[in-house]
Structure formats: structure tokens, C-alpha cells
Motif scaffolding. Structure first.
Motif, PDB file in Angstrom:
ATOM      1  N   ALA A 140       0.241  -2.316  -6.409  1.00 57.38           N
ATOM      2  CA  ALA A 140      -0.025  -1.831  -5.056  1.00 57.38           C
ATOM      3  C   ALA A 140      -1.422  -1.250  -4.943  1.00 57.38           C
ATOM      4  O   ALA A 140      -2.028  -0.827  -5.932  1.00 57.38           O
ATOM      5  CB  ALA A 140       0.993  -0.754  -4.684  1.00 57.38           C
ATOM      6  N   ARG A 141      -1.915  -1.190  -3.726  1.00 54.07           N
ATOM      7  CA  ARG A 141      -3.030  -0.305  -3.389  1.00 54.07           C
ATOM      8  C   ARG A 141      -2.451   1.105  -3.238  1.00 54.07           C
ATOM      9  O   ARG A 141      -1.303   1.265  -2.822  1.00 54.07           O
ATOM     10  CB  ARG A 141      -3.702  -0.723  -2.090  1.00 54.07           C
ATOM     11  CG  ARG A 141      -4.506  -2.002  -2.190  1.00 54.07           C
ATOM     12  CD  ARG A 141      -5.248  -2.277  -0.881  1.00 54.07           C
ATOM     13  NE  ARG A 141      -6.040  -1.132  -0.456  1.00 54.07           N
ATOM     14  CZ  ARG A 141      -7.264  -0.835  -0.928  1.00 54.07           C
ATOM     15  NH1 ARG A 141      -7.819  -1.603  -1.837  1.00 54.07           N
ATOM     16  NH2 ARG A 141      -7.918   0.224  -0.477  1.00 54.07           N
ATOM     17  N   HIS A 198       0.860  -1.181   0.000  1.00 50.84           N
ATOM     18  CA  HIS A 198       0.000   0.000   0.000  1.00 50.84           C
ATOM     19  C   HIS A 198       0.898   1.233   0.000  1.00 50.84           C
ATOM     20  O   HIS A 198       1.723   1.402   0.898  1.00 50.84           O
ATOM     21  CB  HIS A 198      -0.888  -0.023   1.248  1.00 50.84           C
ATOM     22  CG  HIS A 198      -1.994   0.973   1.238  1.00 50.84           C
ATOM     23  ND1 HIS A 198      -3.209   0.752   1.838  1.00 50.84           N
ATOM     24  CD2 HIS A 198      -2.083   2.233   0.709  1.00 50.84           C
ATOM     25  CE1 HIS A 198      -3.997   1.798   1.674  1.00 50.84           C
ATOM     26  NE2 HIS A 198      -3.318   2.717   1.002  1.00 50.84           N
ATOM     27  N   ALA A 205      -0.745   2.389   5.052  1.00 45.19           N
ATOM     28  CA  ALA A 205       0.243   2.408   3.979  1.00 45.19           C
ATOM     29  C   ALA A 205       1.593   1.868   4.442  1.00 45.19           C
ATOM     30  O   ALA A 205       1.913   1.868   5.638  1.00 45.19           O
ATOM     31  CB  ALA A 205       0.400   3.816   3.418  1.00 45.19           C
ATOM     32  N   ASP A 206       2.390   1.420   3.466  1.00 41.35           N
ATOM     33  CA  ASP A 206       3.707   0.840   3.745  1.00 41.35           C
ATOM     34  C   ASP A 206       4.860   1.748   3.332  1.00 41.35           C
ATOM     35  O   ASP A 206       5.980   1.563   3.804  1.00 41.35           O
ATOM     36  CB  ASP A 206       3.857  -0.480   2.980  1.00 41.35           C
ATOM     37  CG  ASP A 206       2.769  -1.474   3.331  1.00 41.35           C
ATOM     38  OD1 ASP A 206       2.660  -1.832   4.514  1.00 41.35           O
ATOM     39  OD2 ASP A 206       2.030  -1.889   2.421  1.00 41.35           O
ATOM     40  N   ASP A 241      -7.689   4.818  -3.334  1.00 43.28           N
ATOM     41  CA  ASP A 241      -8.436   5.657  -2.401  1.00 43.28           C
ATOM     42  C   ASP A 241      -8.010   7.110  -2.603  1.00 43.28           C
ATOM     43  O   ASP A 241      -6.807   7.402  -2.675  1.00 43.28           O
ATOM     44  CB  ASP A 241      -8.145   5.215  -0.957  1.00 43.28           C
ATOM     45  CG  ASP A 241      -8.896   6.042   0.072  1.00 43.28           C
ATOM     46  OD1 ASP A 241     -10.020   6.469  -0.224  1.00 43.28           O
ATOM     47  OD2 ASP A 241      -8.337   6.263   1.168  1.00 43.28           O
ATOM     48  N   TRP A 290      -8.769  -0.323  -5.724  1.00 43.10           N
ATOM     49  CA  TRP A 290      -7.339  -0.272  -5.427  1.00 43.10           C
ATOM     50  C   TRP A 290      -6.845   1.154  -5.173  1.00 43.10           C
ATOM     51  O   TRP A 290      -5.708   1.359  -4.741  1.00 43.10           O
ATOM     52  CB  TRP A 290      -6.528  -0.858  -6.586  1.00 43.10           C
ATOM     53  CG  TRP A 290      -6.657  -0.051  -7.849  1.00 43.10           C
ATOM     54  CD1 TRP A 290      -7.669  -0.118  -8.753  1.00 43.10           C
ATOM     55  CD2 TRP A 290      -5.763   0.954  -8.315  1.00 43.10           C
ATOM     56  NE1 TRP A 290      -7.472   0.781  -9.768  1.00 43.10           N
ATOM     57  CE2 TRP A 290      -6.314   1.451  -9.529  1.00 43.10           C
ATOM     58  CE3 TRP A 290      -4.558   1.484  -7.853  1.00 43.10           C
ATOM     59  CZ2 TRP A 290      -5.687   2.459 -10.268  1.00 43.10           C
ATOM     60  CZ3 TRP A 290      -3.941   2.487  -8.591  1.00 43.10           C
ATOM     61  CH2 TRP A 290      -4.488   2.967  -9.780  1.00 43.10           C
ATOM     62  N   CYS A 337       7.449   0.395  -3.986  1.00 45.08           N
ATOM     63  CA  CYS A 337       6.812  -0.915  -3.802  1.00 45.08           C
ATOM     64  C   CYS A 337       7.832  -1.970  -3.392  1.00 45.08           C
ATOM     65  O   CYS A 337       7.585  -2.786  -2.478  1.00 45.08           O
ATOM     66  CB  CYS A 337       6.106  -1.337  -5.083  1.00 45.08           C
ATOM     67  SG  CYS A 337       4.673  -0.326  -5.529  1.00 45.08           S
ATOM     68  N   THR A 346      -3.173   5.210  -1.880  1.00 43.65           N
ATOM     69  CA  THR A 346      -3.909   6.338  -1.334  1.00 43.65           C
ATOM     70  C   THR A 346      -3.341   7.584  -1.974  1.00 43.65           C
ATOM     71  O   THR A 346      -2.169   7.918  -1.759  1.00 43.65           O
ATOM     72  CB  THR A 346      -3.787   6.425   0.197  1.00 43.65           C
ATOM     73  OG1 THR A 346      -4.410   5.266   0.786  1.00 43.65           O
ATOM     74  CG2 THR A 346      -4.488   7.673   0.723  1.00 43.65           C
TER      75      THR A 346
END
Length: 326
Positions: free
Chosen positions: A36-37, A7, A106-107, A66, A64, A315, A39
Motif C-alpha cells: 500500500a501507499r 492507500h 486514503a482507503d 507520506d 510510497w 489493505c 500516510t
């Protein structure tokens, strides 16, 4: 079984620059949603203009993607203009992106190009965004900008300071810290055994002391200190030949002594594809290495290659971070 997608908190960067255009193009690429997702921390007007310039649809929320509404969503920023308002927007959007990693789902953080003059007008007091991120994260350890031109990474011992101050800012500890930071980032990107070369400072590596002695007095001791900490490196090599070694495939990373010593070489090798990593921070943070390109905003000419590579690297580093903490 495939690993779940990471994310990414994705900020458009400077709303007056090419960031909205290259991010709209990135999000329109079907490959992005497979990676990835996301935001997206953006601005409606800037993203609409950017999408129109890129010839792609305006990003819309999806399973996927936002797109939260926040305080900067509805402002309007004149394209190609440095302003206090755009500087505040950038700082606020980056704070929100970091919060999504530290406190939320998130990552990693990835962001579009920034303008330092606007950042300072908007309230940034640090010498650059790297130090701003460190302060925001209350990170007091070693950190610094890393420039990535896959497969070559570069780090620097000193950064945004006058050239006349470089020698005084060098120490064995700072050299060792830069070597260690670069090695850690390379490992996080998937390079198991990084091969790191170190630049000298002076012409011809000092020519046995005829043109300076920092190579023997500071840089070589710093390399030995890094080795004692478990990180090997080679050199120091003259700055005018070390990048030839890298181009020949002998090195994965290079530690330079000051900003332009590495920046000139890497930008000549690939200005439009380079990525900057905010190295040493407790969370992965990446961005394209190029600037906001005010002169081509709205023309549809901005290359999205570096933005795509910055996203891909975010990612990769997020997956590595998650694997370590799993």
C-alpha cells in the motif's frame, strides 16, 4: 494486470505506548511498501524513540510514504505515562486519519494501540473508541468491535457494559444485527460464504430453562430474524464448547453475547496476533487487539505481529471496498 496498491492512513496510536515502535518496525519491512501507499500520522520524538527501540531506521518520506507535518508532530510525550495530552493527540490523529479517508486519498484507517484512560482524559466521552468513531462519522447504524484471529472472527452483541446489564441489553434485533455485521465484515475480508456460530448466554445453554431462558426467548429468535434477512447462522452453542468447533475449522465467525465471553477465548488462542476491526462503519478501520504495554516501552521487546496483521487486513478490506465502489 495487477491492481494498484491501496492507500492506508496509519496513526501511531498512543505516543507513550509501544505503537511507535511496532509501526516503525512495520514501515521498515519491504513487504509493507508493496502492499500500500501510506500516510503516516505520527510524532517525531515518539517515532525516533520507537525506531531506536526496534533497531530500525526512523521512517522518512518516500514515494510510497507520506509523513505530513501536523499539530501533533512536534510535541513530546513521556513514555509509559497516561496523560491528557497524549489522549488529545490520539483523538486528533484519528480525526486526521478519518479525514484522509472521507475527504482525501486514503482507503482505510489503521492505528496503533490506544489507552482508554488517556482517551477519556483527552476528551472522549463515548464508552469506547468504536462509538467515538461512529459519532465522528455520523454513523447511526449498527456497529461494534470485531476481533480477528485469522481465520476466526468474533463479534459481540453487547460490549463495554457491566456484566449485570447484559441480559437486559439482549434482544432478537441486537442478536440479528451482530450476526449480519459479522457476516458483512467476513465477506469484505474475502470469505464468500461465512459460516457463523452463535453463543448461548447461560451455563450449558440454559439447560432447557433450568439456568435461564435467553437462548430460547431471545437468541434463537434473533438467529431466525437474521436468516429472514438472508444471513444464516448455527447454534446457539454453549459458550464453553463453541470455540472448540471453531478450532476444528467448522466456523469462520462467532457471535458472543458479552465482552469477555469471546475475548478470553481469543486472547488465549493468540493474544499477540489478534486484530480488532471497528465493524459496521462506512470505512475500514483496524488496529491490533492488544494494548499499549507501557511496562515494556523502550525495551525493544514489543511484538509487531498483530500490527502487521492489522495493516494487512486494512489493505484487504480497502481492496474489497474499492472493488465494490469501482
Amino acid at each position: 494486470m495487477a491492481s494498484p496498491p491501496v492507500h492506508i492512513a496509519l496513526s501511531i496510536g498512543d505516543p507513550a505506548g509501544i505503537g511507535p515502535e511496532i509501526i516503525a518496525r512495520l514501515l521498515a519491512d519491504p513487504a509493507t511498501r508493496r502492499m500500500a501507499r501510506v500516510t503516516l500520522i505520527g510524532n517525531r520524538d515518539a517515532l525516533s524513540r520507537g525506531a531506536a527501540s526496534a533497531g530500525v531506521p526512523v521512517p522518512q518520506p518516500d514515494d510510497w510514504l507520506d509523513i505530513p507535518h501536523w499539530s501533533g508532530s512536534d510535541a513530546v510525550f513521556p513514555p509509559g505515562v497516561i496523560s491528557e495530552a497524549s489522549g488529545r493527540f490520539m483523538l486528533d490523529s484519528l480525526r486526521l486519519a478519518v479525514r484522509h479517508v472521507v475527504d482525501g486519498p486514503a482507503d482505510a484507517v489503521c492505528f496503533g494501540p490506544l489507552n482508554k484512560s488517556a482517551l477519556r482524559a483527552g476528551g472522549m466521552q463515548e464508552e469506547d473508541e468504536m462509538r467515538w468513531f461512529a459519532k465522528l462519522l455520523d454513523h447511526r447504524g449498527v456497529c461494534g468491535e470485531l476481533n480477528v484471529l485469522d481465520p476466526l472472527w468474533t463479534a459481540r452483541v453487547t460490549s463495554h457494559i457491566p456484566l449485570k446489564e447484559v441480559s437486559a441489553r439482549l434482544s432478537p434485533e441486537s442478536v440479528a444485527d451482530a450476526i449480519e455485521m459479522l457476516a458483512a465484515a467476513l465477506r469484505a475480508s474475502g470469505v464468500a460464504l461465512p459460516r457463523i456460530g452463535v453463543c448461548g448466554l447461560n451455563p450449558h445453554n440454559g439447560d432447557h430453562g433450568n439456568y435461564g431462558s435467553e437462548e430460547t426467548d431471545i437468541i434463537a429468535p434473533g438467529m431466525r430474524l437474521a436468516a429472514s434477512r438472508g444471513v444464516a447462522s448455527s447454534g446457539p452453542f454453549p459458550a464453553d464448547t463453541i470455540f472448540l468447533r471453531a478450532r476444528a475449522g467448522e466456523l469462520d465467525g462467532i457471535v458472543t453475547m458479552y465482552h469477555d465471553q469471546g475475548q478470553i477465548a481469543t486472547k488465549l488462542l493468540g493474544f499477540e496476533v489478534g486484530v480488532t476491526v471497528e465493524g459496521g462503519l462506512p470505512i475500514p478501520v483496524t488496529t491490533p487487539a492488544h494494548g499499549t504495554a507501557y511496562d515494556i516501552v523502550g525495551r525493544g521487546e514489543a511484538s509487531g505481529t498483530a500490527m502487521a496483521r492489522a495493516f494487512d487486513l486494512a489493505c484487504r478490506m480497502a481492496r474489497s471496498k474499492n472493488a465494490v465502489t469501482a
